[in-house]
Motif scaffolding. Structure first.
Motif, PDB file in Angstrom:
ATOM      1  N   LEU A  21       0.830  -1.204   0.000  1.00  0.00           N
ATOM      2  CA  LEU A  21       0.000   0.000   0.000  1.00  0.00           C
ATOM      3  C   LEU A  21       0.866   1.256   0.000  1.00  0.00           C
ATOM      4  O   LEU A  21       0.570   2.224  -0.715  1.00  0.00           O
ATOM      5  CB  LEU A  21      -0.930  -0.009   1.211  1.00  0.00           C
ATOM      6  N   ALA A  22       1.951   1.247   0.741  1.00  0.00           N
ATOM      7  CA  ALA A  22       2.875   2.386   0.753  1.00  0.00           C
ATOM      8  C   ALA A  22       3.523   2.562  -0.619  1.00  0.00           C
ATOM      9  O   ALA A  22       3.681   3.691  -1.110  1.00  0.00           O
ATOM     10  CB  ALA A  22       3.937   2.202   1.830  1.00  0.00           C
ATOM     11  N   PHE A  23       3.898   1.461  -1.258  1.00  0.00           N
ATOM     12  CA  PHE A  23       4.506   1.524  -2.584  1.00  0.00           C
ATOM     13  C   PHE A  23       3.538   2.123  -3.602  1.00  0.00           C
ATOM     14  O   PHE A  23       3.907   3.005  -4.383  1.00  0.00           O
ATOM     15  CB  PHE A  23       4.942   0.121  -3.012  1.00  0.00           C
ATOM     16  N   LEU A  27       3.771   5.712  -5.758  1.00  0.00           N
ATOM     17  CA  LEU A  27       3.583   5.820  -7.208  1.00  0.00           C
ATOM     18  C   LEU A  27       2.495   6.828  -7.558  1.00  0.00           C
ATOM     19  O   LEU A  27       2.658   7.642  -8.476  1.00  0.00           O
ATOM     20  CB  LEU A  27       3.243   4.454  -7.806  1.00  0.00           C
ATOM     21  N   VAL A  28       1.390   6.790  -6.840  1.00  0.00           N
ATOM     22  CA  VAL A  28       0.300   7.739  -7.093  1.00  0.00           C
ATOM     23  C   VAL A  28       0.748   9.159  -6.769  1.00  0.00           C
ATOM     24  O   VAL A  28       0.435  10.105  -7.511  1.00  0.00           O
ATOM     25  CB  VAL A  28      -0.960   7.341  -6.281  1.00  0.00           C
ATOM     26  N   GLY A  29       1.507   9.333  -5.695  1.00  0.00           N
ATOM     27  CA  GLY A  29       2.030  10.657  -5.352  1.00  0.00           C
ATOM     28  C   GLY A  29       2.971  11.191  -6.413  1.00  0.00           C
ATOM     29  O   GLY A  29       2.945  12.374  -6.755  1.00  0.00           O
ATOM     30  N   GLY A  30       3.802  10.319  -6.964  1.00  0.00           N
ATOM     31  CA  GLY A  30       4.694  10.724  -8.046  1.00  0.00           C
ATOM     32  C   GLY A  30       3.924  11.098  -9.299  1.00  0.00           C
ATOM     33  O   GLY A  30       4.248  12.080  -9.977  1.00  0.00           O
ATOM     34  N   LEU A  31       2.894  10.325  -9.607  1.00  0.00           N
ATOM     35  CA  LEU A  31       2.062  10.631 -10.770  1.00  0.00           C
ATOM     36  C   LEU A  31       1.363  11.975 -10.606  1.00  0.00           C
ATOM     37  O   LEU A  31       1.369  12.807 -11.528  1.00  0.00           O
ATOM     38  CB  LEU A  31       1.036   9.526 -10.989  1.00  0.00           C
ATOM     39  N   CYS A  32       0.790  12.205  -9.448  1.00  0.00           N
ATOM     40  CA  CYS A  32       0.112  13.486  -9.196  1.00  0.00           C
ATOM     41  C   CYS A  32       1.092  14.649  -9.218  1.00  0.00           C
ATOM     42  O   CYS A  32       0.791  15.712  -9.773  1.00  0.00           O
ATOM     43  CB  CYS A  32      -0.625  13.438  -7.861  1.00  0.00           C
ATOM     44  N   GLY A  33       2.263  14.472  -8.643  1.00  0.00           N
ATOM     45  CA  GLY A  33       3.281  15.515  -8.680  1.00  0.00           C
ATOM     46  C   GLY A  33       3.732  15.808 -10.098  1.00  0.00           C
ATOM     47  O   GLY A  33       3.945  16.965 -10.471  1.00  0.00           O
ATOM     48  N   VAL A  63       9.557  15.296  -6.638  1.00  0.00           N
ATOM     49  CA  VAL A  63       9.196  15.946  -5.370  1.00  0.00           C
ATOM     50  C   VAL A  63       7.990  15.242  -4.739  1.00  0.00           C
ATOM     51  O   VAL A  63       7.976  14.970  -3.531  1.00  0.00           O
ATOM     52  CB  VAL A  63       8.927  17.447  -5.586  1.00  0.00           C
ATOM     53  N   GLY A  64       6.985  14.922  -5.555  1.00  0.00           N
ATOM     54  CA  GLY A  64       5.809  14.239  -5.026  1.00  0.00           C
ATOM     55  C   GLY A  64       6.131  12.859  -4.481  1.00  0.00           C
ATOM     56  O   GLY A  64       5.671  12.480  -3.400  1.00  0.00           O
ATOM     57  N   ALA A  65       6.950  12.102  -5.211  1.00  0.00           N
ATOM     58  CA  ALA A  65       7.278  10.744  -4.774  1.00  0.00           C
ATOM     59  C   ALA A  65       8.165  10.749  -3.532  1.00  0.00           C
ATOM     60  O   ALA A  65       7.936   9.970  -2.599  1.00  0.00           O
ATOM     61  CB  ALA A  65       7.971   9.986  -5.909  1.00  0.00           C
ATOM     62  N   VAL A  66       9.153  11.632  -3.497  1.00  0.00           N
ATOM     63  CA  VAL A  66      10.043  11.688  -2.323  1.00  0.00           C
ATOM     64  C   VAL A  66       9.280  12.163  -1.088  1.00  0.00           C
ATOM     65  O   VAL A  66       9.439  11.611   0.005  1.00  0.00           O
ATOM     66  CB  VAL A  66      11.268  12.582  -2.613  1.00  0.00           C
ATOM     67  N   GLY A  67       8.442  13.166  -1.256  1.00  0.00           N
ATOM     68  CA  GLY A  67       7.651  13.655  -0.122  1.00  0.00           C
ATOM     69  C   GLY A  67       6.727  12.588   0.426  1.00  0.00           C
ATOM     70  O   GLY A  67       6.620  12.397   1.647  1.00  0.00           O
ATOM     71  N   LEU A  68       6.063  11.866  -0.464  1.00  0.00           N
ATOM     72  CA  LEU A  68       5.163  10.818  -0.001  1.00  0.00           C
ATOM     73  C   LEU A  68       5.937   9.623   0.552  1.00  0.00           C
ATOM     74  O   LEU A  68       5.452   8.947   1.463  1.00  0.00           O
ATOM     75  CB  LEU A  68       4.235  10.367  -1.125  1.00  0.00           C
ATOM     76  N   ALA A  69       7.138   9.382   0.043  1.00  0.00           N
ATOM     77  CA  ALA A  69       7.960   8.294   0.577  1.00  0.00           C
ATOM     78  C   ALA A  69       8.347   8.573   2.031  1.00  0.00           C
ATOM     79  O   ALA A  69       8.351   7.658   2.863  1.00  0.00           O
ATOM     80  CB  ALA A  69       9.204   8.100  -0.277  1.00  0.00           C
ATOM     81  N   VAL A  70       8.655   9.823   2.333  1.00  0.00           N
ATOM     82  CA  VAL A  70       8.990  10.185   3.719  1.00  0.00           C
ATOM     83  C   VAL A  70       7.794   9.922   4.628  1.00  0.00           C
ATOM     84  O   VAL A  70       7.924   9.324   5.702  1.00  0.00           O
ATOM     85  CB  VAL A  70       9.447  11.656   3.804  1.00  0.00           C
ATOM     86  N   VAL A  71       6.625  10.334   4.189  1.00  0.00           N
ATOM     87  CA  VAL A  71       5.415  10.117   4.987  1.00  0.00           C
ATOM     88  C   VAL A  71       5.129   8.623   5.130  1.00  0.00           C
ATOM     89  O   VAL A  71       4.775   8.144   6.217  1.00  0.00           O
ATOM     90  CB  VAL A  71       4.215  10.853   4.353  1.00  0.00           C
ATOM     91  N   ALA A  72       5.304   7.858   4.055  1.00  0.00           N
ATOM     92  CA  ALA A  72       5.039   6.420   4.105  1.00  0.00           C
ATOM     93  C   ALA A  72       6.008   5.714   5.061  1.00  0.00           C
ATOM     94  O   ALA A  72       5.599   4.843   5.832  1.00  0.00           O
ATOM     95  CB  ALA A  72       5.142   5.821   2.709  1.00  0.00           C
ATOM     96  N   ILE A  73       7.276   6.082   5.018  1.00  0.00           N
ATOM     97  CA  ILE A  73       8.262   5.455   5.905  1.00  0.00           C
ATOM     98  C   ILE A  73       7.944   5.763   7.362  1.00  0.00           C
ATOM     99  O   ILE A  73       7.984   4.877   8.222  1.00  0.00           O
ATOM    100  CB  ILE A  73       9.680   5.904   5.533  1.00  0.00           C
ATOM    101  N   LEU A  74       7.627   7.016   7.640  1.00  0.00           N
ATOM    102  CA  LEU A  74       7.286   7.370   9.020  1.00  0.00           C
ATOM    103  C   LEU A  74       6.026   6.647   9.484  1.00  0.00           C
ATOM    104  O   LEU A  74       5.928   6.204  10.641  1.00  0.00           O
ATOM    105  CB  LEU A  74       7.114   8.882   9.147  1.00  0.00           C
TER     106      LEU A  74
END
Length: 95
Positions: A21-23, A27-33, A63-74
């Protein structure tokens, strides 16, 4: 206290479903960004701007994928900590 369960139960990894789900969320965050970056540059530029809109899409996607990756990891770390400690708090400083 150490659990004497199977190695799968004692693993520090979050459940597979949560990782997938995080992965997908990344991907969706990167697409939207990427769409936002593309649209932002497309609105600003006139004429032949293929390179700039592509760069805007790339930067927005990163930027979208990295930002969402930080949130997903936390979130995954917090979920695992909650699972390990069961939501218990130590109230030593209470009294």
């Amino acid at each position: 206290m150490v659990d004497s369960g199977s190695p799968e139960e004692r693993s520090a990894l979050p459940p597979k479903g949560a990782r997938w789900l995080a992965f997908v969320a990344i991907l969706v965050g990167g697409l939207c960004g990427g769409l936002i970056g593309f649209a932002y540059i497309d609105l600003q530029c006139e004429g032949n701007c293929g390179l700039w809109t592509g760069l805007g899409a790339l930067v927005g996607a990163l930027v979208g994928a990295v930002g969402l990756a930080v949130v997903a990891i936390l979130t995954l770390r917090a979920m695992e900590e909650w699972r390990l400690f069961g939501g218990r708090r130590q109230d030593r400083d209470r009294y």
